[in-house]
Design an enzyme around this catalytic site. Structure first.
Site, PDB file in Angstrom:
ATOM      1  N   SER A  50       0.855  -1.188   0.000  1.00  0.00           N
ATOM      2  CA  SER A  50       0.000   0.000   0.000  1.00  0.00           C
ATOM      3  C   SER A  50       0.894   1.242   0.000  1.00  0.00           C
ATOM      4  CB  SER A  50      -0.868   0.002   1.257  1.00  0.00           C
ATOM      5  OG  SER A  50      -0.027   0.146   2.395  1.00  0.00           O
ATOM      6  N   ASP A  83      -1.022  -1.606  -4.113  1.00  0.00           N
ATOM      7  CA  ASP A  83      -2.370  -1.720  -3.558  1.00  0.00           C
ATOM      8  C   ASP A  83      -2.968  -0.312  -3.395  1.00  0.00           C
ATOM      9  OD1 ASP A  83      -4.549  -3.012  -2.416  1.00  0.00           O
ATOM     10  OD2 ASP A  83      -3.679  -3.064  -0.402  1.00  0.00           O
ATOM     11  N   HIS A  84      -4.179  -0.121  -3.871  1.00  0.00           N
ATOM     12  CA  HIS A  84      -4.914   1.147  -3.703  1.00  0.00           C
ATOM     13  C   HIS A  84      -4.117   2.395  -4.100  1.00  0.00           C
ATOM     14  CE1 HIS A  84      -8.515  -0.549  -1.882  1.00  0.00           C
ATOM     15  NE2 HIS A  84      -7.712  -1.349  -1.191  1.00  0.00           N
ATOM     16  N   HIS A 232     -11.481  -7.411  -2.125  1.00  0.00           N
ATOM     17  CA  HIS A 232     -10.711  -6.694  -1.084  1.00  0.00           C
ATOM     18  C   HIS A 232     -11.316  -7.031   0.270  1.00  0.00           C
ATOM     19  CE1 HIS A 232      -8.049  -3.771  -3.260  1.00  0.00           C
ATOM     20  NE2 HIS A 232      -8.711  -4.355  -4.256  1.00  0.00           N
ATOM     21  N   GLY A 233     -10.558  -6.735   1.313  1.00  0.00           N
ATOM     22  CA  GLY A 233     -11.067  -6.960   2.672  1.00  0.00           C
ATOM     23  C   GLY A 233     -11.442  -8.412   2.884  1.00  0.00           C
ATOM     24  N   SER A 235      -9.805 -10.877   4.486  1.00  0.00           N
ATOM     25  CA  SER A 235      -9.280 -11.634   5.627  1.00  0.00           C
ATOM     26  C   SER A 235     -10.418 -12.346   6.346  1.00  0.00           C
ATOM     27  CB  SER A 235      -8.559 -10.692   6.605  1.00  0.00           C
ATOM     28  OG  SER A 235      -7.228 -10.461   6.195  1.00  0.00           O
ATOM     29  N   ASN A 275      -7.506 -10.361  -1.515  1.00  0.00           N
ATOM     30  CA  ASN A 275      -6.585  -9.504  -0.750  1.00  0.00           C
ATOM     31  C   ASN A 275      -6.577  -9.824   0.744  1.00  0.00           C
ATOM     32  OD1 ASN A 275      -6.191  -8.230  -3.163  1.00  0.00           O
ATOM     33  ND2 ASN A 275      -6.651  -6.181  -2.420  1.00  0.00           N
ATOM     34  N   ASP A 277      -4.450  -8.848   4.266  1.00  0.00           N
ATOM     35  CA  ASP A 277      -3.471  -8.094   5.043  1.00  0.00           C
ATOM     36  C   ASP A 277      -3.684  -8.344   6.535  1.00  0.00           C
ATOM     37  OD1 ASP A 277      -1.799  -6.263   6.215  1.00  0.00           O
ATOM     38  OD2 ASP A 277      -2.440  -4.543   5.056  1.00  0.00           O
ATOM     39  N   THR A 278      -4.925  -8.113   7.000  1.00  0.00           N
ATOM     40  CA  THR A 278      -5.200  -8.156   8.440  1.00  0.00           C
ATOM     41  C   THR A 278      -4.874  -9.521   9.059  1.00  0.00           C
ATOM     42  OG1 THR A 278      -6.900  -6.500   8.108  1.00  0.00           O
ATOM     43  CG2 THR A 278      -6.996  -7.731  10.161  1.00  0.00           C
TER      44      THR A 278
HETATM   45  O1  G3H Z   1      -5.686  -1.364   1.776  1.00  0.00           O
HETATM   46  C1  G3H Z   1      -5.644  -1.912   2.851  1.00  0.00           C
HETATM   47  C2  G3H Z   1      -4.485  -2.588   3.366  1.00  0.00           C
HETATM   48  O2  G3H Z   1      -4.822  -3.318   4.497  1.00  0.00           O
HETATM   49  C3  G3H Z   1      -3.326  -1.666   3.577  1.00  0.00           C
HETATM   50  O3  G3H Z   1      -3.381  -1.010   4.789  1.00  0.00           O
HETATM   51  O4  G3H Z   1      -2.608   1.337   4.317  1.00  0.00           O
HETATM   52  O5  G3H Z   1      -2.424   0.345   6.609  1.00  0.00           O
HETATM   53  O6  G3H Z   1      -0.946  -0.452   4.767  1.00  0.00           O
HETATM   54  P1  G3H Z   1      -2.285   0.123   5.142  1.00  0.00           P
HETATM   55  P1  13P Z   2      -7.998  -7.213   4.901  1.00  0.00           P
HETATM   56  O1  13P Z   2      -7.948  -6.027   5.812  1.00  0.00           O
HETATM   57  O2  13P Z   2      -9.294  -7.940   5.037  1.00  0.00           O
HETATM   58  O3  13P Z   2      -6.834  -8.095   5.069  1.00  0.00           O
HETATM   59  O4  13P Z   2      -7.978  -6.669   3.392  1.00  0.00           O
HETATM   60  C1  13P Z   2      -6.780  -6.250   2.787  1.00  0.00           C
HETATM   61  C2  13P Z   2      -7.006  -5.536   1.494  1.00  0.00           C
HETATM   62  O5  13P Z   2      -8.063  -5.563   0.905  1.00  0.00           O
HETATM   63  C3  13P Z   2      -5.854  -4.817   0.937  1.00  0.00           C
HETATM   64  O6  13P Z   2      -6.183  -4.092  -0.210  1.00  0.00           O
HETATM   65 ZN    ZN Z   3      -8.085  -3.195  -0.320  1.00  0.00          ZN
END
Ligand code: G3H
Ligand code: 13P
Ligand code: ZN
Length: 354
Positions: A50, A83-84, A232-233, A235, A275, A277-278
């Protein structure tokens, strides 16, 4: 082996009916966890950073971490994705750094908090696609705004996303608009809004169809059968990781993520990039908390990080196996960026729109 593009990787996933976990990396240990998991399962690697992760690691260090990954694991195809991305310049800087794929998230304006218009989204995404494809680089776009169908709240947890309340029409991708967006922009992958959001607090109960709209994925897939969809999201916020964190001083209120069966249902309906991350953050911080509470006199940095890295690798192995990408790395021969650029120029990679 050189880096692989997102487009080639997801085309392979679609041809072979599997999904690719896209793991966010934050530091050396998260990258090592993803790579070790891929190595142990013969999985292709899809890593993403990100804007805030880029800032944390510093672009120069990040670039060399990725080069290090290629050198250390020469037999694995590795895709490096932004990412984003919030604006053209962010995407451009990632391309210049050597990323083989970028996300232009034009669902929000460049401040990453104000909902944009459809026309703005098409314009900024098409501009990125034009430049990226000339260089052979892939592009993910987004239509619809991530956020909770339970509360209407935008996705603000990680410092980006809408602050305030959105209506259902904004939080759910319209399949006809998705079809038009793909036709007008030529994106390689499409992120869609179905009620998922970033972070640990996605749902207050195990999600049912009213708050996790898998039927919308199915409707989009019917309109765009050849387009790679992105969840996305995604997790799962596993209960055992919530317990691990809370058993060692954490205070995570009961919460629910996206059940793995729903991700699998998505994969059966065109979701190719998932995706995550969490879950990695929770695996790492839970294990690190455990080490620190059990070793109160320790000041060993590696002692803290190693259990975190190991638990994160275990999670990545589980996802690789469950989504079907295990065993696929050795079947892929990455095309170079110039080979990909030639294919785009010849019109061979145009998304088919029904
Ligand atoms: O886009 C969501 C990801 O979990 C990235 O999060 O901006 O805290 O790295 P972050
Ligand atoms: P989570 O927070 O569900 O892991 O999603 C991550 C994500 O979508 C990163 O772009
Ligand atoms: Zn995302």
């Amino acid at each position: 082996m050189a880096l692989i593009t997102l487009r080639q990787l997801l085309d392979h996933a679609a041809e072979n009916g599997y999904g690719m976990p896209a793991f966010n990396i934050t530091n050396l240990e998260t990258l090592q966890a993803v790579l070790e998991a891929a190595d142990r399962t013969d999985s292709p690697v899809l890593i993403q950073a990100s804007r805030s992760a880029r800032k944390h690691m510093d672009d120069v260090f990040l670039k060399h971490l990725v080069l290090g990954a290629v050198e250390r694991y020469p037999h694995l195809p590795i895709c490096m994705h932004l990412d984003h991305g919030n604006a053209f310049d962010t995407c451009l800087s990632a391309m210049n750094l050597g990323f083989t794929s970028v996300m232009m998230d034009g669902s929000l304006k460049s401040d990453a908090r104000t909902p944009s218009t459809y026309d703005y989204n098409v314009e900024v995404t098409s501009t990125v696609v034009h430049l990226a494809h000339a260089r052979g680089i892939s592009v993910e776009g987004e239509i619809g705004i991530l956020g909770s169908l339970e509360t209407g709240a935008g996705d603000k947890e990680d410092g980006h996303g809408f602050e305030g309340t959105l209506d259902k029409a904004q939080l759910l991708t319209d399949p006809a608009q998705a079809r038009q967006f793909v036709a007008e922009t030529g994106v390689d992958a499409l992120a869609v809004a179905i009620g998922t959001s970033h972070g640990a607090y996605k749902f207050s109960r195990r999600p049912t169809g009213d708050i996790l709209a898998m039927n919308v994925i199915e409707a989009i897939h019917a309109q765009l059968p050849d387009t790679h969809l992105v969840m996305h999201g995604a997790s799962t916020i596993p209960e055992d990781l919530q317990q691990l964190v809370n058993a060692h001083g954490g205070e995570i209120p009961a919460t629910f993520g996206v059940p793995l069966e729903e991700v699998e249902r998505g994969i059966r309906s065109g979701v190719r990039k998932v995706n995550i991350d969490t879950d990695i953050r929770m695996a790492m911080t839970g294990s690190m908390r455990k080490y620190l509470t059990e070793n109160r006199s320790s000041f060993d940095i590696r002692g803290v990080l190693v259990p975190g890295r190991d638990r994160a690798a275990t999670l990545c192995i589980e996802r690789n196996e469950r989504f079907g990408c295990a065993g696929m790395a050795s079947k892929i021969r990455p095309l170079s960026l110039s080979q990909m650029a030639d294919r785009y120029a010849a019109g061979n990679l145009r998304q088919k729109v029904a």
